[in-house]
Design an enzyme around this catalytic site. Sequence first.
Site, short mmCIF file in Angstrom:
data_model
loop_
_atom_site.label_atom_id
_atom_site.label_comp_id
_atom_site.label_asym_id
_atom_site.label_seq_id
_atom_site.Cartn_x
_atom_site.Cartn_y
_atom_site.Cartn_z
N ARG A 1 -5.65 57.84 -73.99
CA ARG A 1 -4.54 57.45 -74.89
C ARG A 1 -3.33 58.34 -74.63
O ARG A 1 -3.44 59.56 -74.51
CB ARG A 1 -4.99 57.57 -76.33
CG ARG A 1 -3.90 57.24 -77.37
CD ARG A 1 -3.17 58.47 -77.86
NE ARG A 1 -2.28 58.20 -78.98
CZ ARG A 1 -1.41 59.07 -79.45
NH1 ARG A 1 -1.29 60.27 -78.93
NH2 ARG A 1 -0.63 58.76 -80.47
N SER B 1 -2.42 71.49 -82.11
CA SER B 1 -1.84 70.17 -81.81
C SER B 1 -0.97 70.20 -80.56
O SER B 1 -0.34 69.19 -80.22
CB SER B 1 -1.01 69.72 -83.00
OG SER B 1 -0.10 70.74 -83.36
N THR C 1 2.97 67.67 -82.76
CA THR C 1 3.88 67.88 -81.65
C THR C 1 5.02 68.85 -81.94
O THR C 1 5.60 68.80 -83.01
CB THR C 1 4.54 66.49 -81.38
OG1 THR C 1 3.51 65.56 -81.25
CG2 THR C 1 5.44 66.51 -80.19
N THR D 1 2.65 68.06 -76.62
CA THR D 1 1.60 67.84 -77.62
C THR D 1 0.23 67.68 -76.96
O THR D 1 0.14 67.33 -75.77
CB THR D 1 1.92 66.56 -78.41
OG1 THR D 1 1.04 66.46 -79.53
CG2 THR D 1 1.77 65.30 -77.58
N THR E 1 7.97 63.43 -84.13
CA THR E 1 6.64 63.97 -84.36
C THR E 1 5.88 62.99 -85.25
O THR E 1 6.49 62.15 -85.90
CB THR E 1 6.73 65.36 -85.02
OG1 THR E 1 5.41 65.85 -85.25
CG2 THR E 1 7.46 65.32 -86.35
N GLY E 2 4.57 63.09 -85.25
CA GLY E 2 3.80 62.17 -86.09
C GLY E 2 3.07 61.14 -85.24
O GLY E 2 2.78 61.37 -84.07
#
Length: 337
Positions: free
Chosen positions: A223, A93, A195, A213, A246-247
């Site tokens: 994106r 990631s 991330t 990330t 993060t996420g």
Amino acid sequence: MIDRRKFLKDSLIASVGAVSVISSPKLFSGQDEKSDSAQNLKENPSLPIVISTWKHGIPANEAAWKTIINNGRALDAVEKGVRVPESDPKVQSVGYGGLPDRDGYVTLDACIMDEKGNCGSVACIQHIKHPISVARLVMEKTPHVMLVGSGALKFALDNGFKKENLLTKETKAKWEKWLKDSKYKPDIKTEGHDTIGMLAIDNQGNISGACTTSGLAWKYHGRVGDSPIIGDGMFVDNEVGGAAATGKGEAVMKIAGSFLIVELMRIGKKPQQACELAIERIVKKQSDYKDFQVGFIALDKKGNYGAFSLQKGFQYALYRDDKNQLLDSNYYVRDEK
Ligand code: GLY
């Protein structure tokens, strides 16, 4: 001008809205009551300190700490720290070995910020293993904050970075498997998906932060998520502290997550409370919040820290008092039984 009373009232409403999904009443941190974690962790600050997201934060913290204990700058520490998962192909990631977008391109996002408010960032950069170091160079060598895509790559190559293939055998195989169905529904809840965000305070009492990330797997080409956006993926202010996210980047961007947390700390919230309020803001504004993960970490200038996530499973790494620990974050969405 911000109407402070209204701001606090909105925060309180957001936390009251949490009743239906939070089983423990102790999580009403939007009020000035302390949550479990706030009580246990935050009353005993110590400096220096390094905090970062996920399990890959442990080796990253180790690298950062070496700089910190040698009286190095927090800025150097966070850069060295996040370079560790950037070069680890097992971390799919971040950086080299990150999962590609839907067209098979590995595109990376990163940002860095120092105690003086200087910042740099790169987005959608390809072929460069250490986007965080390119972000730092953008900060130090250009009058800009952010470079993207082919411009960021050209800048990196002009400054001596090596062009590399970042797609490994393993991630190529995963992408080819995904291509069979090509369903665009990233599994955002997967543990360890995301991330690395890192915050550090050095022996001089200065804070810096970094975030890097490969973004969401199978994303649309081009994106860009929250991670390279100053104030979304990460933000520090040497008068207050810092935060990192993060996420699901889109969810963080919609609330300017890291900036929000630093501003909440500025008006007196503890890092733990500020992280919880930011998650509660997502819950209030984004009705699909049960379908994705977001986690925040935060640090104030005294060394108080906090972490909170939407879903169970978010972990963060904390290095202080010569001890590097992986901790479970408290979280918002509880099973409704
Ligand atoms: N938080 C990383 C991303 O959404 O790209």
